[in-house]
Design an enzyme around this catalytic site. Sequence first.
Site, PDB file in Angstrom:
ATOM      1  N   PRO A 189      37.828 -30.421 -10.480  1.00  0.00           N
ATOM      2  CA  PRO A 189      36.728 -31.206 -11.036  1.00  0.00           C
ATOM      3  C   PRO A 189      35.457 -30.360 -11.112  1.00  0.00           C
ATOM      4  O   PRO A 189      35.151 -29.607 -10.199  1.00  0.00           O
ATOM      5  CB  PRO A 189      36.535 -32.342 -10.028  1.00  0.00           C
ATOM      6  CG  PRO A 189      37.815 -32.441  -9.289  1.00  0.00           C
ATOM      7  CD  PRO A 189      38.307 -31.025  -9.226  1.00  0.00           C
ATOM      8  N   LYS A 218      40.172 -36.330  -5.284  1.00  0.00           N
ATOM      9  CA  LYS A 218      40.599 -34.924  -5.360  1.00  0.00           C
ATOM     10  C   LYS A 218      40.108 -34.197  -4.115  1.00  0.00           C
ATOM     11  O   LYS A 218      39.095 -34.577  -3.524  1.00  0.00           O
ATOM     12  CB  LYS A 218      39.992 -34.239  -6.591  1.00  0.00           C
ATOM     13  CG  LYS A 218      40.329 -34.868  -7.917  1.00  0.00           C
ATOM     14  CD  LYS A 218      41.634 -34.375  -8.441  1.00  0.00           C
ATOM     15  CE  LYS A 218      41.882 -34.909  -9.852  1.00  0.00           C
ATOM     16  NZ  LYS A 218      43.034 -34.312 -10.470  1.00  0.00           N
ATOM     17  N   ILE A 256      41.136 -32.282 -14.336  1.00  0.00           N
ATOM     18  CA  ILE A 256      42.528 -32.482 -14.717  1.00  0.00           C
ATOM     19  C   ILE A 256      42.888 -33.912 -14.326  1.00  0.00           C
ATOM     20  O   ILE A 256      42.655 -34.336 -13.193  1.00  0.00           O
ATOM     21  CB  ILE A 256      43.446 -31.470 -13.998  1.00  0.00           C
ATOM     22  CG1 ILE A 256      43.134 -30.057 -14.484  1.00  0.00           C
ATOM     23  CG2 ILE A 256      44.909 -31.818 -14.214  1.00  0.00           C
ATOM     24  CD1 ILE A 256      43.799 -28.965 -13.681  1.00  0.00           C
TER      25      ILE A 256
END
Length: 113
Positions: A2, A33, A65
């Site tokens: 990120p 994440k 992602i």
Amino acid sequence: MPLLRIETNVALPADPDAVTARLSTAVAEWLNKPEGYVMIALGHNAHMRFGGSTDPLAYCELKSIGLPEGLTRELSRKLCDAVQAELGVEPARVYIEFADAPRHFWGTNGTTF
């Protein structure tokens, strides 16, 4: 993976590292994440204008992602709240670009994810 990039015409606080640390933790939490992959880029650009005005503003990019399209409205609220708390920029003076990066277009350490 990120990445949160914030560019603003607001002078950065005396301790921008504290701001980037808080934002890093928040992004990891928002996206579920590992923080070890989160990158925060906070920049000052005095030559920004939005809506014909140089009042405090911010442009943000949040890329990751697997960025869930269904969460962008919630992420927009959270990010606008964070930018207001950290930099004093009103949510109506913030633009955000969200991007879901395909693994093969996101590289690190000489390879891709």
